[in-house]
Design an enzyme around this catalytic site. Structure first.
Site, PDB file in Angstrom:
ATOM      1  NE  ARG A  27      -7.605 -10.726   2.395  1.00  0.00           N
ATOM      2  CZ  ARG A  27      -6.643  -9.907   2.703  1.00  0.00           C
ATOM      3  NH1 ARG A  27      -6.674  -8.694   3.617  1.00  0.00           N
ATOM      4  NH2 ARG A  27      -5.924  -9.479   1.507  1.00  0.00           N
ATOM      5  CG  ASN A  60      -9.313  -4.360   4.693  1.00  0.00           C
ATOM      6  OD1 ASN A  60      -8.649  -2.966   5.029  1.00  0.00           O
ATOM      7  ND2 ASN A  60      -8.663  -5.282   3.994  1.00  0.00           N
ATOM      8  CD  GLU A  61      -7.429  -3.492   0.040  1.00  0.00           C
ATOM      9  OE1 GLU A  61      -7.469  -4.563  -0.228  1.00  0.00           O
ATOM     10  OE2 GLU A  61      -6.450  -2.790  -0.043  1.00  0.00           O
ATOM     11  CD  GLU A  64      -4.207  -2.083   3.593  1.00  0.00           C
ATOM     12  OE1 GLU A  64      -3.680  -2.516   2.834  1.00  0.00           O
ATOM     13  OE2 GLU A  64      -5.309  -2.269   4.211  1.00  0.00           O
ATOM     14  CD1 TRP A  84      -0.341  -8.436  -2.580  1.00  0.00           C
ATOM     15  CD2 TRP A  84      -0.572  -7.797  -4.701  1.00  0.00           C
ATOM     16  NE1 TRP A  84      -0.474  -7.268  -2.408  1.00  0.00           N
ATOM     17  CE2 TRP A  84      -0.622  -6.694  -3.610  1.00  0.00           C
ATOM     18  CE3 TRP A  84      -0.601  -7.499  -5.985  1.00  0.00           C
ATOM     19  CZ2 TRP A  84      -0.360  -5.264  -4.117  1.00  0.00           C
ATOM     20  CZ3 TRP A  84      -0.708  -6.149  -6.605  1.00  0.00           C
ATOM     21  CH2 TRP A  84      -0.621  -5.101  -5.675  1.00  0.00           C
ATOM     22  CD  GLU A 123      -2.152 -10.439   3.027  1.00  0.00           C
ATOM     23  OE1 GLU A 123      -2.759 -10.062   3.864  1.00  0.00           O
ATOM     24  OE2 GLU A 123      -2.211  -9.732   1.857  1.00  0.00           O
ATOM     25  CE  LYS A 124       4.258 -18.942   4.261  1.00  0.00           C
ATOM     26  NZ  LYS A 124       2.954 -19.218   3.821  1.00  0.00           N
ATOM     27  CG  HIS A 132       2.603  -7.734   2.087  1.00  0.00           C
ATOM     28  ND1 HIS A 132       3.132  -6.537   2.684  1.00  0.00           N
ATOM     29  CD2 HIS A 132       1.472  -7.416   0.947  1.00  0.00           C
ATOM     30  CE1 HIS A 132       2.365  -5.508   2.145  1.00  0.00           C
ATOM     31  NE2 HIS A 132       1.597  -6.047   1.128  1.00  0.00           N
TER      32      HIS A 132
HETATM   33  C1  GLA Z   1      -4.741  -5.065   0.785  1.00  0.00           C
HETATM   34  C2  GLA Z   1      -5.342  -5.337   2.292  1.00  0.00           C
HETATM   35  C3  GLA Z   1      -4.422  -5.878   3.209  1.00  0.00           C
HETATM   36  C4  GLA Z   1      -3.436  -6.830   2.702  1.00  0.00           C
HETATM   37  C5  GLA Z   1      -2.535  -5.867   1.620  1.00  0.00           C
HETATM   38  C6  GLA Z   1      -1.484  -6.714   0.963  1.00  0.00           C
HETATM   39  O1  GLA Z   1      -4.480  -3.644   1.023  1.00  0.00           O
HETATM   40  O2  GLA Z   1      -6.139  -4.450   2.967  1.00  0.00           O
HETATM   41  O3  GLA Z   1      -5.157  -6.663   4.266  1.00  0.00           O
HETATM   42  O4  GLA Z   1      -3.697  -7.873   2.046  1.00  0.00           O
HETATM   43  O5  GLA Z   1      -3.662  -5.786   0.614  1.00  0.00           O
HETATM   44  O6  GLA Z   1      -0.848  -6.160  -0.020  1.00  0.00           O
END
Ligand code: GLA
Length: 687
Positions: free
Chosen positions: A113, A151-152, A308, A316, A356-357, A359
């Site tokens: 992404r 997103n972010e 979040e 990560w 992200e599996k 996480h």
């Molecule tokens: C960010 C993203 C999420 C995810 C988290 C993982 O906050 O917005 O999609 O990747 O990090 O910590």
């Protein structure tokens, strides 16, 4: 503000819900479990672009329709995301000019992404189109509570150095400066003879053999923020054509250095933040508190949303530590204490595929027979009980100056010391204030400061003349100001203010600085009181202070500036301005007027021997008349939010906080004169 609060009552509880990863039978279980946990809001569709627009201008909303309908049937509200942080594969192939290029000129890969140029007109058109389609389709959906645009922003593609970005940067400069002479003057291009003849000659600050023009670098950072804000505005406008529900995007305060969130704050209807613990950090909970206070400040003091965080480990960090028993609850409630009206997680159910599996999630791979799940359910109960907190405000008497532009400028190359880092410096003052149980707001140095008894400016390197005047007026009117070294040095172009350092702060501080004497790596100096008690070890920095109107409070006892002032105070008008010329250890120093004897920095001794930075802060807080709850144990976090007092015990022993009378919201306990909080526990007392 459209539609705030986003839910009809109580705090919002939930997380990112990405059910497209699972067969539909799992969705049924998801909503059942959501109800069991008390989830009332989920973020849907964040990464759905390639699913809802599988080919250019071809749409398939079938799955999303079913997801939203199911959530509605179960009474769960939706924070619907525009999916534009993850462009589809077809987009990248169809529009190669939209690809992200790094500082070294490399075109970055696409099997992820955020891999697009923020200035790409093709991206602008495509992202607007999908936002319009989404808003058109779902603006009337009964599950919809709010919009989550993108997103972010700026997390992975803050800066792009492609040809399109270069052109957009030049247009931005034309708009800002009007004529090229003004650019040359601002960037001081006569040095090295780098004078530009026209805007067309300007390149972005790409990788170069040696240090680049610093004014150019700062302007490129500002330009890049504007590029992302423009993308947000375009999508917000698309959504608002169809809907008047609140629109937000998730910030990453303070972990996304390139995004100037003061610039962002007015753009959103409600500030939302993502926060992940630095799990290995010894004071991760203090960092969390700082992030939450900064987020509330960016929100102008209004309630905000924790969009979040994590139930346990992230995926990560170098070593992804799981949260300890009770830590997820303490983290969640600390955000609420500091003004959040929601507790949301990434993500609902742990992924089986992809990056992200590993996480953590609300529903872990272990399923519901797990500590994490039981904690998730219990947290839902807690949050239900905390409904009365919603909408209330946190008040602070103390503010800390935080300016993203100064952060950027301080950390450009070729500064006096590589050891001087913005986050470390602000963090040091913040941690000392946290341990003194002082709640702080953060402020831009040009903000109205009249509500604060004390303003602290740690290494506020870049300070405009207007901001310096603001600080001066604040002190004259009765405010107390504490400034640390390397503040007020340059203007917005990274040009040194005229005269001896610290240019624009000389008058308010009543001193000048003749020369910086940064220390060797791990080097220390000792500072001792001019009179009375105090003293400390200083790190990173020493400098030759010459007092004018100010009076020395502590003096360097050794090092390059032995015998010269290390801490000063200048009484000015109805207030006072303090200055500290080194990085004081938090606690460390002499109790008896001699210097450098008490080298015990253990927590236990800290409260008995609170000199160093904490000692200085106590002196300044007392002088400024900042009131604190007395007798609170060291590791208890104390925050007042409206009528509620949050007590979060970070220690392994029970903690008794005196002076507390009222009813516990979480457990119904009546406190008469004191409250005892179990090890690792939380009490919220309506007082
Ligand atoms: C960010 C993203 C999420 C995810 C988290 C993982 O906050 O917005 O999609 O990747 O990090 O910590």
């Amino acid at each position: 503000m459209p539609g705030y609060p986003v839910l009809p009552d109580g705090l919002a509880y939930g997380g990112d819900y990405n059910p497209e990863q699972w067969p539909e039978e799992v969705w049924q279980e998801d909503v059942r479990l959501m109800r069991e946990a008390g989830v009332n809001l989920v973020t849907v569709g964040v990464f759905n672009w390639g699913l809802i627009e599988p080919a250019e201008d071809v749409y398939d909303f079938d799955r999303l329709d079913r997801i939203l309908d199911l959530l509605h049937t179960e009474g769960i509200m939706v924070d619907l995301a525009t999916p534009t942080s993850s462009p589809p594969v077809w987009f990248r192939n169809r529009y190669p000019g939209s690809r992200l290029v790094d500082r070294e000129g490399r075109v970055l890969g696409g099997a992820t992404r955020h891999s697009f140029c923020p200035s790409s007109p093709d991206y602008a058109a495509a992202s607007e189109r999908v936002a319009v389609r989404l808003a058109e389709r779902y603006s009337g959906h009964p599950a919809l509570a709010m919009w989550h645009v993108h997103n972010e922003y700026g997390w992975a593609n803050a800066h792009c150095y492609c040809a399109t970005s270069a052109e957009a940067f030049r247009a931005w400069l034309r708009e800002r400066y009007g004529d090229i002479g003004a650019v040359n003057a601002a960037w001081g291009t006569t040095f090295w003879g780098l004078t530009y003849g026209s805007f067309d000659e300007i390149e972005p600050p790409v990788h170069a053999p040696v240090g680049l023009l610093t004014g150019l670098q700062l302007d490129f950072m500002r330009f890049s923020v504007d590029a992302h804000v423009a993308n947000f505005r375009r999508e917000r406008a698309a959504v608002r054509r169809f809907s008047d529900l609140p629109v937000t995007t998730n910030f990453m305060i303070p972990n996304c250095k390139p995004m100037d969130y003061w610039r962002w704050s007015a753009e959103v209807d409600v500030v939302a933040n993502d926060h992940y613990l630095d799990a290995e950090g010894p004071d991760a909970h203090i960092d969390l508190a700082m992030a939450a206070d900064l987020t509330r400040s960016v929100a102008g003091g209004r309630p905000w949303m924790l969009m979040e965080h994590s139930t346990g480990a992230v995926n990560w960090q170098p070593r992804n530590l799981a949260k300890r028993r009770g830590e997820m609850r303490r983290n969640s409630l600390a955000h609420v204490a500091r003004g959040s009206d929601s507790v949301m997680f990434f993500q609902w159910r742990a992924s089986r595929h992809g990056a992200e599996k590993f996480h953590s999630a609300m529903v872990p791979h272990a399923g519901t027979d797990s500590e994490v799940w039981r904690d998730v359910v219990d947290l839902g109960t807690d949050l239900g009980r905390l409904a009365p907190v919603r909408g209330s405000r946190v008040e602070a008497d103390v503010a800390v100056v935080w300016d993203w532009e100064s952060y950027w400028a301080l950390e450009l190359e070729w500064r006096p010391s590589a050891d001087l880092r913005f986050r470390e410096r602000v963090g040091a003052f913040y941690a000392a204030l946290w341990r003194e149980h002082v709640t702080v707001d953060f402020v831009h140095p040009s903000a109205d400061l009249s509500a604060y008894r004390l303003v602290v400016a740690p290494s506020a390197y870049l300070l405009t003349e207007a901001s310096a005047k603001n600080l001066h007026r604040y002190v004259e009117a009765g405010g107390h100001l504490l400034v640390s070294f390397f503040s007020g040095i340059v203007d917005e172009n990274d040009t040194i203010h005229a005269g001896p350092y610290p240019g624009v702060l000389r008058e308010v501080l009543g001193l000048s600085v003749e020369e910086f004497h940064p220390l060797r790596e791990h080097g220390t100096v000792t500072v001792a009181p001019a009179t009375g008690i105090g003293g400390s070890v200083g790190r990173i920095w020493s400098e030759r202070v010459r007092v004018g109107e100010a009076m020395p409070v502590w003096t360097f006892a050794d090092g390059p500036d032995a015998g010269h002032p290390a801490v000063t105070r200048h009484d000015l008008g109805a207030g006072a301005a303090w200055y500290v010329a080194t990085a004081l250890d938090e606690t460390h120093g002499a109790t008896d007027g001699t210097h450098g004897v008490a080298h015990d920095t253990a927590r236990g001794s800290a409260s008995r021997d609170p000199y160093g930075l904490r000692g200085l802060l106590r002196e300044v807080l007392d002088h400024a008349g900042v009131r604190r709850l007395a007798g609170v144990p060291e590791d208890v976090e104390v925050v007042r939010r409206g009528a509620h007092l949050f007590l979060i015990n970070h220690a392994d022993q029970p903690a008794t906080v005196p002076g507390v009378t009222g009813t516990g919201l979480l457990d119904g306990v009546e406190h008469r004169g004191s409250a005892t909080v179990p090890p690792g526990g939380v009490a919220v007392v309506r007082t």
